[in-house]
Design a protein around this motif. Structure first.
Motif, PDB file in Angstrom:
ATOM      1  N   UNK A  32       0.825  -1.208   0.000  1.00 44.06           N
ATOM      2  CA  UNK A  32       0.000   0.000   0.000  1.00 44.06           C
ATOM      3  C   UNK A  32       0.856   1.253   0.000  1.00 44.06           C
ATOM      4  N   UNK A  33       1.928   1.249   0.752  1.00 42.86           N
ATOM      5  CA  UNK A  33       2.788   2.422   0.813  1.00 42.86           C
ATOM      6  C   UNK A  33       3.523   2.663  -0.496  1.00 42.86           C
ATOM      7  N   UNK A  34       3.687   1.604  -1.295  1.00 47.15           N
ATOM      8  CA  UNK A  34       4.425   1.736  -2.545  1.00 47.15           C
ATOM      9  C   UNK A  34       3.534   2.084  -3.726  1.00 47.15           C
ATOM     10  N   UNK A  35       2.245   2.367  -3.485  1.00 46.70           N
ATOM     11  CA  UNK A  35       1.351   2.725  -4.583  1.00 46.70           C
ATOM     12  C   UNK A  35       1.818   4.025  -5.223  1.00 46.70           C
ATOM     13  N   UNK A  36       1.850   4.110  -6.557  1.00 44.53           N
ATOM     14  CA  UNK A  36       2.343   5.330  -7.211  1.00 44.53           C
ATOM     15  C   UNK A  36       1.375   6.487  -7.029  1.00 44.53           C
ATOM     16  N   UNK A  37       1.927   7.673  -6.956  1.00 47.73           N
ATOM     17  CA  UNK A  37       1.131   8.889  -6.836  1.00 47.73           C
ATOM     18  C   UNK A  37       1.331   9.750  -8.072  1.00 47.73           C
ATOM     19  N   UNK A  38       0.507  10.784  -8.182  1.00 48.03           N
ATOM     20  CA  UNK A  38       0.575  11.668  -9.345  1.00 48.03           C
ATOM     21  C   UNK A  38       1.931  12.362  -9.409  1.00 48.03           C
ATOM     22  N   UNK A  40       4.666  15.311 -10.944  1.00 48.91           N
ATOM     23  CA  UNK A  40       4.673  16.728 -11.287  1.00 48.91           C
ATOM     24  C   UNK A  40       4.623  16.893 -12.803  1.00 48.91           C
ATOM     25  N   UNK A  41       3.883  17.877 -13.258  1.00 53.54           N
ATOM     26  CA  UNK A  41       3.661  18.035 -14.695  1.00 53.54           C
ATOM     27  C   UNK A  41       4.828  18.768 -15.351  1.00 53.54           C
ATOM     28  N   UNK A  42       5.391  18.185 -16.382  1.00 50.12           N
ATOM     29  CA  UNK A  42       6.522  18.841 -17.044  1.00 50.12           C
ATOM     30  C   UNK A  42       6.053  20.001 -17.908  1.00 50.12           C
ATOM     31  N   UNK A  43       6.975  20.899 -18.181  1.00 47.35           N
ATOM     32  CA  UNK A  43       6.677  22.025 -19.058  1.00 47.35           C
ATOM     33  C   UNK A  43       6.788  21.642 -20.528  1.00 47.35           C
ATOM     34  N   UNK A  44       7.726  20.771 -20.840  1.00 46.91           N
ATOM     35  CA  UNK A  44       7.945  20.363 -22.225  1.00 46.91           C
ATOM     36  C   UNK A  44       8.027  18.849 -22.297  1.00 46.91           C
ATOM     37  N   UNK A  45       7.518  18.312 -23.370  1.00 47.98           N
ATOM     38  CA  UNK A  45       7.594  16.878 -23.625  1.00 47.98           C
ATOM     39  C   UNK A  45       8.032  16.654 -25.068  1.00 47.98           C
ATOM     40  N   UNK A 105       0.145  16.630  -7.617  1.00 49.48           N
ATOM     41  CA  UNK A 105       1.387  15.863  -7.631  1.00 49.48           C
ATOM     42  C   UNK A 105       1.770  15.431  -6.224  1.00 49.48           C
ATOM     43  N   UNK A 106       2.216  14.181  -6.119  1.00 47.45           N
ATOM     44  CA  UNK A 106       2.684  13.579  -4.868  1.00 47.45           C
ATOM     45  C   UNK A 106       1.589  13.467  -3.811  1.00 47.45           C
ATOM     46  N   UNK A 107       0.325  13.670  -4.195  1.00 47.86           N
ATOM     47  CA  UNK A 107      -0.778  13.572  -3.234  1.00 47.86           C
ATOM     48  C   UNK A 107      -1.825  12.577  -3.717  1.00 47.86           C
TER      49      UNK A 107
END
Length: 214
Positions: A32-38, A40-45, A105-107
């Motif tokens: 459960x603790x290792x579940x991925x979170x959102x 941070x959104x990059x500026x360029x891709x 992000x991260x939440x």
């Protein structure tokens, strides 16, 4: 079972026995603790993928949901997830939203938004956006609540309220004594029986007080 190590008391331990309950709980907690979170959104891709959804026209959004203060780093509020998302490809042929998750992000959980890589249609210029934003701010300021003044009383109502406020207990008693004769006269008229009130074929109703005898 051959090959199984012996335990004290002569019993043998099975290798495929179920792990202790405490070990299972620890494993679940670590998963459960290792579940991925959102992220941070990059500026360029650099991805060349483009969403199959229709392009988002800037004129269809609220001016307050668009940020063009820095023309090289614009952003807008995504229609699907309702969060601010950067626009990439400002110096290329296709401008689109960067790939992003639906939450902070991260939440929040790492759930990919369906509007990732969605194209942007520039059907308004930066000066037009500035003017639309200024008009929206003025309109919002004009809708602010104002103080509601009470409606003035009519002259007759105002006179009645003033007279009622100026009355004293002695004045109220005098007013009541003034109407007592009229009240007594009305009660006397009510006690008079009109002619022809009694039926012709029945006994008359006594007008004096009834005396009950046992």
């Amino acid at each position: 079972m051959p090959g199984s190590p012996a335990r004290p008391g002569g019993r043998r331990e099975h290798r495929d026995a179920a792990p202790p309950l405490s070990h299972t709980r620890r494993s679940r907690m670590s998963i459960t603790a290792a579940m991925p979170t959102a992220k941070e959104r990059p500026r360029r891709t650099r991805t060349k993928r483009v969403s199959h959804l229709p392009a988002i026209r800037l004129s269809s959004l609220l001016p307050s949901h668009i940020d063009l203060h820095d023309p090289l780093k614009p952003s807008l509020v995504c229609r699907d997830c309702g969060t601010w998302v950067p626009i990439t490809g400002m110096q290329s042929k296709t401008q689109k939203l960067v790939p992003h998750h639906t939450g902070r992000a991260d939440v929040a959980a790492a759930i990919r938004c369906r509007s990732s890589n969605r194209r942007i249609e520039w059907d308004m210029t930066i000066p037009e956006w500035h003017q639309a934003l200024t008009d929206a701010v003025k309109e919002a300021a004009s809708r602010q609540a104002t103080t509601v003044l009470p409606k003035a009383f009519s002259p007759a109502t105002d006179q009645t309220l003033r007279a009622r406020a100026q009355r004293t207990p002695a004045g109220r008693l005098a007013d009541w004594n003034a109407v007592l004769p009229r009240v007594a006269a009305t009660d006397a008229h009510r006690q008079v029986a009109p002619a022809g009130d009694s039926p012709a074929l029945s006994r008359t109703v006594p007008l004096d007080k009834l005396k009950i005898t046992h």
